[in-house]
Design an enzyme around this catalytic site. Structure first.
Site, PDB file in Angstrom:
ATOM      1  N   ASN A  27      -5.062   0.411  11.402  1.00 44.75           N
ATOM      2  CA  ASN A  27      -4.296   0.712  10.199  1.00 44.75           C
ATOM      3  C   ASN A  27      -5.289   1.095   9.089  1.00 44.75           C
ATOM      4  O   ASN A  27      -6.127   0.277   8.694  1.00 44.75           O
ATOM      5  CB  ASN A  27      -3.476  -0.525   9.800  1.00 44.75           C
ATOM      6  CG  ASN A  27      -2.662  -0.300   8.541  1.00 44.75           C
ATOM      7  OD1 ASN A  27      -3.170   0.243   7.565  1.00 44.75           O
ATOM      8  ND2 ASN A  27      -1.416  -0.717   8.550  1.00 44.75           N
ATOM      9  N   HIS A  33      -6.007   0.919   3.858  1.00 45.23           N
ATOM     10  CA  HIS A  33      -6.915   0.480   2.793  1.00 45.23           C
ATOM     11  C   HIS A  33      -8.080   1.439   2.553  1.00 45.23           C
ATOM     12  O   HIS A  33      -8.811   1.273   1.589  1.00 45.23           O
ATOM     13  CB  HIS A  33      -7.336  -0.966   3.033  1.00 45.23           C
ATOM     14  CG  HIS A  33      -6.143  -1.872   2.954  1.00 45.23           C
ATOM     15  ND1 HIS A  33      -5.345  -1.924   1.829  1.00 45.23           N
ATOM     16  CD2 HIS A  33      -5.559  -2.684   3.863  1.00 45.23           C
ATOM     17  CE1 HIS A  33      -4.339  -2.756   2.051  1.00 45.23           C
ATOM     18  NE2 HIS A  33      -4.441  -3.225   3.273  1.00 45.23           N
ATOM     19  N   ARG A  57      -9.446   5.284  -7.761  1.00 47.46           N
ATOM     20  CA  ARG A  57      -9.992   6.254  -8.702  1.00 47.46           C
ATOM     21  C   ARG A  57      -9.173   7.549  -8.747  1.00 47.46           C
ATOM     22  O   ARG A  57      -9.447   8.434  -9.542  1.00 47.46           O
ATOM     23  CB  ARG A  57     -11.442   6.597  -8.318  1.00 47.46           C
ATOM     24  CG  ARG A  57     -12.423   5.482  -8.616  1.00 47.46           C
ATOM     25  CD  ARG A  57     -12.644   5.372 -10.131  1.00 47.46           C
ATOM     26  NE  ARG A  57     -13.388   4.184 -10.469  1.00 47.46           N
ATOM     27  CZ  ARG A  57     -14.720   4.136 -10.623  1.00 47.46           C
ATOM     28  NH1 ARG A  57     -15.437   5.210 -10.437  1.00 47.46           N
ATOM     29  NH2 ARG A  57     -15.309   3.015 -10.952  1.00 47.46           N
ATOM     30  N   HIS A  75       1.062   3.103   6.655  1.00 47.32           N
ATOM     31  CA  HIS A  75       2.323   2.642   6.067  1.00 47.32           C
ATOM     32  C   HIS A  75       2.584   3.464   4.813  1.00 47.32           C
ATOM     33  O   HIS A  75       1.846   3.352   3.831  1.00 47.32           O
ATOM     34  CB  HIS A  75       2.189   1.144   5.728  1.00 47.32           C
ATOM     35  CG  HIS A  75       3.443   0.521   5.202  1.00 47.32           C
ATOM     36  ND1 HIS A  75       3.543  -0.825   4.938  1.00 47.32           N
ATOM     37  CD2 HIS A  75       4.654   1.039   4.895  1.00 47.32           C
ATOM     38  CE1 HIS A  75       4.754  -1.099   4.488  1.00 47.32           C
ATOM     39  NE2 HIS A  75       5.446   0.019   4.438  1.00 47.32           N
ATOM     40  N   ARG A 135       4.428   3.533   1.892  1.00 45.54           N
ATOM     41  CA  ARG A 135       5.268   2.632   1.103  1.00 45.54           C
ATOM     42  C   ARG A 135       6.067   3.413   0.078  1.00 45.54           C
ATOM     43  O   ARG A 135       5.635   4.469  -0.403  1.00 45.54           O
ATOM     44  CB  ARG A 135       4.407   1.586   0.386  1.00 45.54           C
ATOM     45  CG  ARG A 135       3.710   0.619   1.316  1.00 45.54           C
ATOM     46  CD  ARG A 135       3.021  -0.479   0.525  1.00 45.54           C
ATOM     47  NE  ARG A 135       3.989  -1.402  -0.023  1.00 45.54           N
ATOM     48  CZ  ARG A 135       4.244  -2.610   0.496  1.00 45.54           C
ATOM     49  NH1 ARG A 135       3.570  -3.043   1.551  1.00 45.54           N
ATOM     50  NH2 ARG A 135       5.156  -3.386  -0.040  1.00 45.54           N
ATOM     51  N   ARG A 172       1.531   3.149  -3.023  1.00 47.38           N
ATOM     52  CA  ARG A 172       0.346   2.512  -3.623  1.00 47.38           C
ATOM     53  C   ARG A 172      -0.946   2.867  -2.895  1.00 47.38           C
ATOM     54  O   ARG A 172      -2.010   2.793  -3.460  1.00 47.38           O
ATOM     55  CB  ARG A 172       0.524   0.991  -3.666  1.00 47.38           C
ATOM     56  CG  ARG A 172       0.570   0.348  -2.306  1.00 47.38           C
ATOM     57  CD  ARG A 172       0.566  -1.151  -2.425  1.00 47.38           C
ATOM     58  NE  ARG A 172       1.845  -1.661  -2.929  1.00 47.38           N
ATOM     59  CZ  ARG A 172       2.248  -2.918  -2.729  1.00 47.38           C
ATOM     60  NH1 ARG A 172       1.476  -3.756  -2.103  1.00 47.38           N
ATOM     61  NH2 ARG A 172       3.418  -3.325  -3.179  1.00 47.38           N
ATOM     62  N   HIS A 173      -0.851   3.235  -1.627  1.00 53.16           N
ATOM     63  CA  HIS A 173      -2.076   3.667  -0.931  1.00 53.16           C
ATOM     64  C   HIS A 173      -1.859   5.001  -0.208  1.00 53.16           C
ATOM     65  O   HIS A 173      -2.301   6.039  -0.689  1.00 53.16           O
ATOM     66  CB  HIS A 173      -2.658   2.568  -0.013  1.00 53.16           C
ATOM     67  CG  HIS A 173      -1.674   1.729   0.749  1.00 53.16           C
ATOM     68  ND1 HIS A 173      -0.684   2.258   1.534  1.00 53.16           N
ATOM     69  CD2 HIS A 173      -1.557   0.381   0.865  1.00 53.16           C
ATOM     70  CE1 HIS A 173      -0.003   1.282   2.084  1.00 53.16           C
ATOM     71  NE2 HIS A 173      -0.492   0.127   1.699  1.00 53.16           N
ATOM     72  N   GLU A 199       4.350   3.167   9.818  1.00 53.61           N
ATOM     73  CA  GLU A 199       5.132   2.005   9.387  1.00 53.61           C
ATOM     74  C   GLU A 199       5.988   2.423   8.204  1.00 53.61           C
ATOM     75  O   GLU A 199       5.494   3.102   7.296  1.00 53.61           O
ATOM     76  CB  GLU A 199       4.212   0.876   8.931  1.00 53.61           C
ATOM     77  CG  GLU A 199       3.393   0.273  10.034  1.00 53.61           C
ATOM     78  CD  GLU A 199       2.401  -0.747   9.481  1.00 53.61           C
ATOM     79  OE1 GLU A 199       2.371  -0.998   8.263  1.00 53.61           O
ATOM     80  OE2 GLU A 199       1.638  -1.265  10.297  1.00 53.61           O
ATOM     81  N   THR A 205       1.329  -7.485   0.466  1.00 50.42           N
ATOM     82  CA  THR A 205       1.389  -6.840   1.777  1.00 50.42           C
ATOM     83  C   THR A 205       2.721  -7.247   2.409  1.00 50.42           C
ATOM     84  O   THR A 205       3.467  -8.033   1.827  1.00 50.42           O
ATOM     85  CB  THR A 205       0.179  -7.268   2.647  1.00 50.42           C
ATOM     86  OG1 THR A 205       0.260  -6.613   3.913  1.00 50.42           O
ATOM     87  CG2 THR A 205       0.137  -8.766   2.863  1.00 50.42           C
ATOM     88  N   THR A 206       3.041  -6.681   3.591  1.00 48.34           N
ATOM     89  CA  THR A 206       4.332  -6.975   4.210  1.00 48.34           C
ATOM     90  C   THR A 206       4.424  -8.473   4.497  1.00 48.34           C
ATOM     91  O   THR A 206       3.644  -9.009   5.273  1.00 48.34           O
ATOM     92  CB  THR A 206       4.468  -6.187   5.540  1.00 48.34           C
ATOM     93  OG1 THR A 206       4.009  -4.861   5.313  1.00 48.34           O
ATOM     94  CG2 THR A 206       5.903  -6.158   6.006  1.00 48.34           C
ATOM     95  N   GLU A 241       7.130  -5.501  17.189  1.00 45.86           N
ATOM     96  CA  GLU A 241       5.781  -5.878  16.788  1.00 45.86           C
ATOM     97  C   GLU A 241       5.893  -7.294  16.239  1.00 45.86           C
ATOM     98  O   GLU A 241       6.591  -7.535  15.242  1.00 45.86           O
ATOM     99  CB  GLU A 241       5.210  -4.933  15.724  1.00 45.86           C
ATOM    100  CG  GLU A 241       3.807  -5.394  15.301  1.00 45.86           C
ATOM    101  CD  GLU A 241       3.125  -4.446  14.316  1.00 45.86           C
ATOM    102  OE1 GLU A 241       3.468  -3.254  14.280  1.00 45.86           O
ATOM    103  OE2 GLU A 241       2.253  -4.931  13.585  1.00 45.86           O
ATOM    104  N   HIS A 293      -0.835  -8.079  11.958  1.00 39.63           N
ATOM    105  CA  HIS A 293      -0.855  -8.618  10.606  1.00 39.63           C
ATOM    106  C   HIS A 293      -1.810  -9.802  10.498  1.00 39.63           C
ATOM    107  O   HIS A 293      -1.609 -10.836  11.113  1.00 39.63           O
ATOM    108  CB  HIS A 293       0.522  -9.042  10.077  1.00 39.63           C
ATOM    109  CG  HIS A 293       0.594  -8.859   8.583  1.00 39.63           C
ATOM    110  ND1 HIS A 293      -0.005  -9.725   7.719  1.00 39.63           N
ATOM    111  CD2 HIS A 293       1.132  -7.872   7.833  1.00 39.63           C
ATOM    112  CE1 HIS A 293       0.177  -9.276   6.478  1.00 39.63           C
ATOM    113  NE2 HIS A 293       0.856  -8.165   6.522  1.00 39.63           N
ATOM    114  N   GLY A 294      -2.867  -9.573   9.731  1.00 41.65           N
ATOM    115  CA  GLY A 294      -3.828 -10.641   9.451  1.00 41.65           C
ATOM    116  C   GLY A 294      -4.838 -10.893  10.562  1.00 41.65           C
ATOM    117  O   GLY A 294      -5.642 -11.818  10.469  1.00 41.65           O
ATOM    118  N   HIS A 313      -6.677  -4.493   7.585  1.00 47.83           N
ATOM    119  CA  HIS A 313      -7.459  -5.037   6.477  1.00 47.83           C
ATOM    120  C   HIS A 313      -8.809  -5.588   6.906  1.00 47.83           C
ATOM    121  O   HIS A 313      -9.835  -5.332   6.246  1.00 47.83           O
ATOM    122  CB  HIS A 313      -6.628  -6.113   5.758  1.00 47.83           C
ATOM    123  CG  HIS A 313      -7.249  -6.594   4.492  1.00 47.83           C
ATOM    124  ND1 HIS A 313      -7.930  -7.781   4.407  1.00 47.83           N
ATOM    125  CD2 HIS A 313      -7.328  -6.029   3.265  1.00 47.83           C
ATOM    126  CE1 HIS A 313      -8.392  -7.936   3.181  1.00 47.83           C
ATOM    127  NE2 HIS A 313      -8.030  -6.893   2.457  1.00 47.83           N
TER     128      HIS A 313
END
Ligand code: PXP
Length: 250
Positions: free
Chosen positions: A9, A12, A20, A45, A47, A51-52, A72, A102-103, A153, A203-204, A226
């Site tokens: 993923n 990030h 920036r 993802h 969103r 945001r990213h 996603e 995050t989700t 998932e 996740h995580g 991440h």
């Protein structure tokens, strides 16, 4: 055991770029490096708050990702329309709240059953694999199967949080709370395999907590972001991807 695949993923990379608002770090270059380093696919993802990952990332990545391209997305009509035009190899339906970092939780499949079933059919009809991001709970697995989705998932976040909070030897001295969360994942995967729905997880996950998740019955694909992008700051993206592939093995 059949091979477990890794989709990286890269959200990030875009988080850093958006900090920036410029052109780097470039998500295309990131995706290329991940795949050249052995990753089996790329996950992003899109969103609703952008945001990213941005719309242009989703479109451009479609042209260069060679392995599984997994998008996603929330059950939002705007994002659904974008996904249909881009046609990734796979979509993963996730819940989305604007204020979350995050989700946070899995999809409430029962509460959104009709809409999810409809969306599953629309994407399967155009040849896109559909995965549902759910908590490791028997009922959520059963309802996911009823929607016609190809896979689930399993949300590994609760296990990862518990594992990361414990600084000792995870395998030797596993605290009861970690074992409870791990067992939930194993049981959900076991049930999913029994009723015949594909099993992904994510996740995580990181280099310390990942090994124990690999024993989940029938596990096919991991989505990890991440920890890989964080680690890449110190060792580079290629090395960070390879470190996790070494743990996954196969
Ligand atoms: N799977 C899903 C459905 C997610 O929403 C996320 C986070 O975007 C991940 C996997 C990756 O989680 P992490 O970035 O913690 O590895």
């Amino acid at each position: 055991m059949s091979r477990i695949t890794l989709c990286v993923n890269i959200d990030h990379i875009a988080t850093l770029r958006q900090a920036r608002g410029g052109a780097y770090p470039d998500t295309m270059e990131g995706a290329r490096i991940c795949e050249q380093s052995g990753a089996h696919g790329i996950t992003v993802h899109l969103r609703e708050d952008r945001r990213h990952i941005q719309d242009r990332d989703v479109i451009e990545l479609r042209k260069i990702v060679r392995g599984t391209y997994n998008l996603e997305m929330a059950l939002s009509d705007e994002i659904i329309a974008i996904a249909k035009s881009v046609r990734p190899d796979q979509i993963t339906l996730v819940p989305e709240k604007r204020q979350e970092i995050t989700t946070e939780g899995g999809l409430d499949v029962a509460a959104n059953f009709k809409k999810i079933k409809e969306v599953v059919k629309q994407f399967r009809d155009i040849g896109v694999v559909v995965s549902l991001f759910i908590e490791p709970e028997r009922d959520a697995v059963a309802r996911s199967k009823e929607t016609g989705a190809d896979c689930i998932e399993i949300h590994t976040g609760a296990y990862c949080n518990a594992a990361d909070a414990f600084t000792g030897n995870l395998e030797r001295d596993m605290p009861a709370g970690v074992k409870r969360e791990l067992d939930r994942i194993y049981r959900a995967a076991g049930f999913a395999r029994e009723i015949g729905i594909g099993i992904n997880a994510g996740h995580g996950l990181n280099s310390r907590n990942l090994a124990l998740v690999l024993a989940a019955p029938g596990l096919k694909e991991l989505n990890i972001g991440h920890s890989i992008i964080s680690r890449s700051i110190f060792v580079g993206l290629a090395a960070a991807v390879k470190e996790l592939l070494d743990i996954i093995g196969g």
